[in-house]
Write a protein that holds these residues in place. Structure first.
Motif: not given
Length: 228
Positions: A120, A112-114, A24, A116-117, A107, A100, A187, A109-110
């Motif tokens: 940001r 990776i999303a956390r 990624h 990225a958040a 998972s 966090d 988030q 993908p989850h």
């Protein structure tokens, strides 16, 4: 390229995370024990750290490492990624300054999303200050772009998650924010006890500068509000 450090003593799990994060586009380094990771942090801080709690022969080595890293930087995003899912461990991790707390059944993908958040939100700290990004509530000043909070002109060192919770409350004084609202603003997806732990930690940080601080009010059965 963002630099991520993973501290995980199980080789197969560590290498799996390393491989996925590299794909990624992240610069990733892994360690299997607390002393090596702590020495590396002393040399150069990463942009984000992912830490397991049990590290080799140290049952709570990850907690110790988190405390040391938070002392080096009050703002670097820290994620606990562990098999330990008790409320006690979750609360302990967040009280020590983690942004966090995730369990290893999450998972990829989850995860990776956390990550990225968190990036940001932390990236906002490098944005130049503009007057219209300042929020002032009496002795409270919030610089949204730089993600900095001041109380009576003294900077309060908050984690990324704590910053967004204070901002969400202070933005609308007197308005009750439910725990769900605070999760949405910060988030994060956590349980009620975790939100409570964050709020207690935030209050403690303000009280260190002002013993009379009482602006974050608990509205029982509903949530929290900025009461100044």
């Amino acid at each position: 390229m963002k630099k991520i450090v993973i501290v995980e003593d199980e080789k197969a799990i560590r290498e799996n995370y390393l491989d996925v994060l590299k794909k990624h586009g992240y610069d990733v380094q892994g360690y299997d024990n607390r002393p090596d990771a702590q020495a590396a942090f002393s040399e150069q801080l990463p942009d984000l750290a992912i830490i397991d709690i049990g590290l080799q022969n140290e049952i709570d080595g990850g907690f110790t490492l988190c405390q040391a890293l938070r002392a080096m930087s009050p703002t670097i995003p820290i994620i606990f990624l562990t098999a330990r899912d008790s409320d006690f461990d979750t609360v302990c991790g967040l009280r020590m300054g983690a942004d966090d707390y995730l369990t290893k059944d999450i998972s990829l993908p989850h995860l990776i999303a956390r990550i990225a958040a968190l990036f940001r939100r932390s990236d906002l700290m490098t944005t130049p200050t503009e007057q219209d990004t300042l929020l002032v509530r009496g002795p409270l000043t919030i610089d949204k772009n730089k993600m900095q909070i001041f109380w009576n002109n003294q900077r309060i060192e908050l984690t990324v998650t704590e910053f967004w919770m204070v901002y969400a409350l202070a933005k609308r004084p007197g308005h009750v924010k439910s725990r769900y609202d605070l999760m949405d603003d910060a988030q994060v997806v956590v349980d009620d006890s975790t939100i409570t732990s964050h709020i207690k930690r935030i209050r403690k940080k303000f009280i260190q500068f002002d013993a009379s601080f009482d602006c974050i009010n608990t509205v029982y059965g509903m949530g929290y509000r900025w009461g100044a």
